[in-house]
Design an enzyme around this catalytic site. Structure first.
Site, mmCIF file in Angstrom:
data_model
loop_
_atom_site.group_PDB
_atom_site.id
_atom_site.type_symbol
_atom_site.label_atom_id
_atom_site.label_comp_id
_atom_site.label_asym_id
_atom_site.label_seq_id
_atom_site.Cartn_x
_atom_site.Cartn_y
_atom_site.Cartn_z
ATOM 1 N N HIS A 9 1.412 -8.394 -10.216
ATOM 2 C CA HIS A 9 2.866 -8.441 -10.329
ATOM 3 C C HIS A 9 3.265 -7.997 -11.732
ATOM 4 O O HIS A 9 2.442 -8.020 -12.654
ATOM 5 C CB HIS A 9 3.379 -9.848 -10.038
ATOM 6 C CG HIS A 9 3.311 -10.205 -8.596
ATOM 7 N ND1 HIS A 9 3.130 -11.485 -8.146
ATOM 8 C CD2 HIS A 9 3.424 -9.437 -7.484
ATOM 9 C CE1 HIS A 9 3.123 -11.489 -6.827
ATOM 10 N NE2 HIS A 9 3.293 -10.263 -6.404
ATOM 11 N N LYS A 13 0.793 -7.528 -15.133
ATOM 12 C CA LYS A 13 0.174 -6.220 -15.351
ATOM 13 C C LYS A 13 -0.529 -6.120 -16.712
ATOM 14 O O LYS A 13 -1.646 -5.612 -16.784
ATOM 15 C CB LYS A 13 1.181 -5.098 -15.158
ATOM 16 C CG LYS A 13 1.503 -4.837 -13.695
ATOM 17 C CD LYS A 13 2.457 -3.691 -13.549
ATOM 18 C CE LYS A 13 3.000 -3.464 -12.155
ATOM 19 N NZ LYS A 13 2.501 -4.167 -11.027
ATOM 20 N N THR A 35 -2.325 -0.872 -6.041
ATOM 21 C CA THR A 35 -0.967 -0.579 -5.629
ATOM 22 C C THR A 35 -0.337 0.346 -6.670
ATOM 23 O O THR A 35 -0.856 0.503 -7.772
ATOM 24 C CB THR A 35 -0.160 -1.876 -5.455
ATOM 25 O OG1 THR A 35 -0.322 -2.695 -6.608
ATOM 26 C CG2 THR A 35 -0.604 -2.642 -4.221
ATOM 27 N N GLY A 36 0.786 0.958 -6.321
ATOM 28 C CA GLY A 36 1.399 2.044 -7.066
ATOM 29 C C GLY A 36 1.486 1.943 -8.568
ATOM 30 O O GLY A 36 0.792 2.656 -9.291
ATOM 31 N N THR A 37 2.337 1.073 -9.072
ATOM 32 C CA THR A 37 2.556 0.993 -10.511
ATOM 33 C C THR A 37 1.327 0.466 -11.232
ATOM 34 O O THR A 37 0.971 0.962 -12.309
ATOM 35 C CB THR A 37 3.776 0.098 -10.825
ATOM 36 O OG1 THR A 37 4.880 0.559 -10.043
ATOM 37 C CG2 THR A 37 4.140 0.144 -12.285
ATOM 38 N N THR A 38 0.660 -0.498 -10.636
ATOM 39 C CA THR A 38 -0.568 -1.021 -11.241
ATOM 40 C C THR A 38 -1.596 0.096 -11.368
ATOM 41 O O THR A 38 -2.228 0.262 -12.417
ATOM 42 C CB THR A 38 -1.133 -2.186 -10.405
ATOM 43 O OG1 THR A 38 -0.148 -3.216 -10.310
ATOM 44 C CG2 THR A 38 -2.400 -2.745 -11.024
ATOM 45 N N SER A 55 3.528 1.145 -3.878
ATOM 46 C CA SER A 55 3.819 -0.088 -4.608
ATOM 47 C C SER A 55 3.891 -1.231 -3.605
ATOM 48 O O SER A 55 4.196 -1.014 -2.426
ATOM 49 C CB SER A 55 5.153 0.034 -5.353
ATOM 50 O OG SER A 55 5.031 0.963 -6.398
ATOM 51 N N GLY A 56 3.630 -2.440 -4.076
ATOM 52 C CA GLY A 56 3.617 -3.605 -3.204
ATOM 53 C C GLY A 56 4.848 -3.752 -2.324
ATOM 54 O O GLY A 56 4.730 -3.883 -1.107
ATOM 55 N N ASP A 61 0.648 -3.618 -0.493
ATOM 56 C CA ASP A 61 -0.148 -4.813 -0.194
ATOM 57 C C ASP A 61 -0.667 -4.748 1.238
ATOM 58 O O ASP A 61 -1.825 -5.091 1.510
ATOM 59 C CB ASP A 61 0.688 -6.084 -0.381
ATOM 60 C CG ASP A 61 1.169 -6.278 -1.807
ATOM 61 O OD1 ASP A 61 0.506 -5.800 -2.741
ATOM 62 O OD2 ASP A 61 2.230 -6.901 -1.976
ATOM 63 N N ASP A 81 2.240 -13.543 -10.048
ATOM 64 C CA ASP A 81 3.117 -14.318 -10.925
ATOM 65 C C ASP A 81 3.524 -15.567 -10.148
ATOM 66 O O ASP A 81 4.358 -15.489 -9.253
ATOM 67 C CB ASP A 81 4.342 -13.501 -11.311
ATOM 68 C CG ASP A 81 5.254 -14.237 -12.278
ATOM 69 O OD1 ASP A 81 5.053 -15.457 -12.488
ATOM 70 O OD2 ASP A 81 6.174 -13.599 -12.812
ATOM 71 N N HIS A 88 8.860 -9.317 -1.503
ATOM 72 C CA HIS A 88 7.937 -8.978 -0.412
ATOM 73 C C HIS A 88 6.895 -10.086 -0.202
ATOM 74 O O HIS A 88 5.757 -9.825 0.166
ATOM 75 C CB HIS A 88 7.272 -7.627 -0.681
ATOM 76 C CG HIS A 88 6.479 -7.572 -1.960
ATOM 77 N ND1 HIS A 88 7.043 -7.698 -3.197
ATOM 78 C CD2 HIS A 88 5.162 -7.394 -2.168
ATOM 79 C CE1 HIS A 88 6.096 -7.609 -4.110
ATOM 80 N NE2 HIS A 88 4.940 -7.430 -3.518
ATOM 81 N N ASP A 91 4.510 -10.040 2.784
ATOM 82 C CA ASP A 91 3.392 -9.099 2.676
ATOM 83 C C ASP A 91 2.264 -9.683 1.826
ATOM 84 O O ASP A 91 1.081 -9.517 2.129
ATOM 85 C CB ASP A 91 3.849 -7.783 2.046
ATOM 86 C CG ASP A 91 4.841 -7.026 2.890
ATOM 87 O OD1 ASP A 91 5.098 -7.442 4.042
ATOM 88 O OD2 ASP A 91 5.363 -6.011 2.404
ATOM 89 N N ARG A 97 -3.929 -14.050 3.485
ATOM 90 C CA ARG A 97 -4.442 -14.582 4.754
ATOM 91 C C ARG A 97 -5.548 -13.676 5.316
ATOM 92 O O ARG A 97 -6.586 -14.163 5.751
ATOM 93 C CB ARG A 97 -3.309 -14.723 5.779
ATOM 94 C CG ARG A 97 -3.734 -15.386 7.076
ATOM 95 C CD ARG A 97 -2.584 -15.561 8.075
ATOM 96 N NE ARG A 97 -1.379 -16.128 7.470
ATOM 97 C CZ ARG A 97 -0.280 -15.425 7.176
ATOM 98 N NH1 ARG A 97 -0.204 -14.139 7.443
ATOM 99 N NH2 ARG A 97 0.756 -16.016 6.624
#
Length: 124
Positions: A9, A13, A35-38, A55-56, A61, A81, A88, A91, A97
């Site tokens: 999150h 990051k 994921t995208g930004t990460t 991105s999430g 995700d 976080d 989201h 997700d 899970r």
């Protein structure tokens, strides 16, 4: 080669980037997905090769969750976080899970991430 997802999150990051720098040699031996930004930050702030998903909030995700369900993922590091609600959240819950359902290693904080990466790289 282990396949490992890296997710964080926004507030987490910087911690994930520092973690990746600290374990860059070990992570370089893994097939990394993020994921995208990460993923973008990992690509620009480390020498690691990272396959970027959406991105999430845009399905990233869930894309990683699909790989977990298909048996294509050895572990997930997801620095969440815990003090902020996420738009989201369903997700995120689904990803956590599916990791449990498929007995896939999951780290949600730096302590467990350290155990996960050290365990993956020891067993190769």
């Amino acid at each position: 080669m282990s396949r490992l997802a890296l997710i964080a999150h926004d507030e987490e990051k910087p911690a994930l980037i520092e973690f990746a720098k600290r374990y860059e040699d070990a992570l370089a031996t893994c097939d990394l997905v993020a994921t995208g930004t990460t993923g973008k930050r990992l690509q620009t702030e480390t020498e690691l090769e990272v396959e970027r998903k959406e991105s999430g909030p845009y399905g990233g995700d869930l894309m990683i969750g699909a790989e977990v369900a298909a048996g294509m993922m050895d572990g997930v590091i997801f620095l969440r976080d815990p003090l902020r609600a996420q738009p989201h959240e369903p997700d995120i819950s689904a990803l956590l899970r599916i990791c449990d359902v498929h007995d896939t290693a999951l780290a949600t904080n730096l302590a467990s991430a350290t155990f996960l990466i050290e365990g993956l790289t020891e067993t190769g």
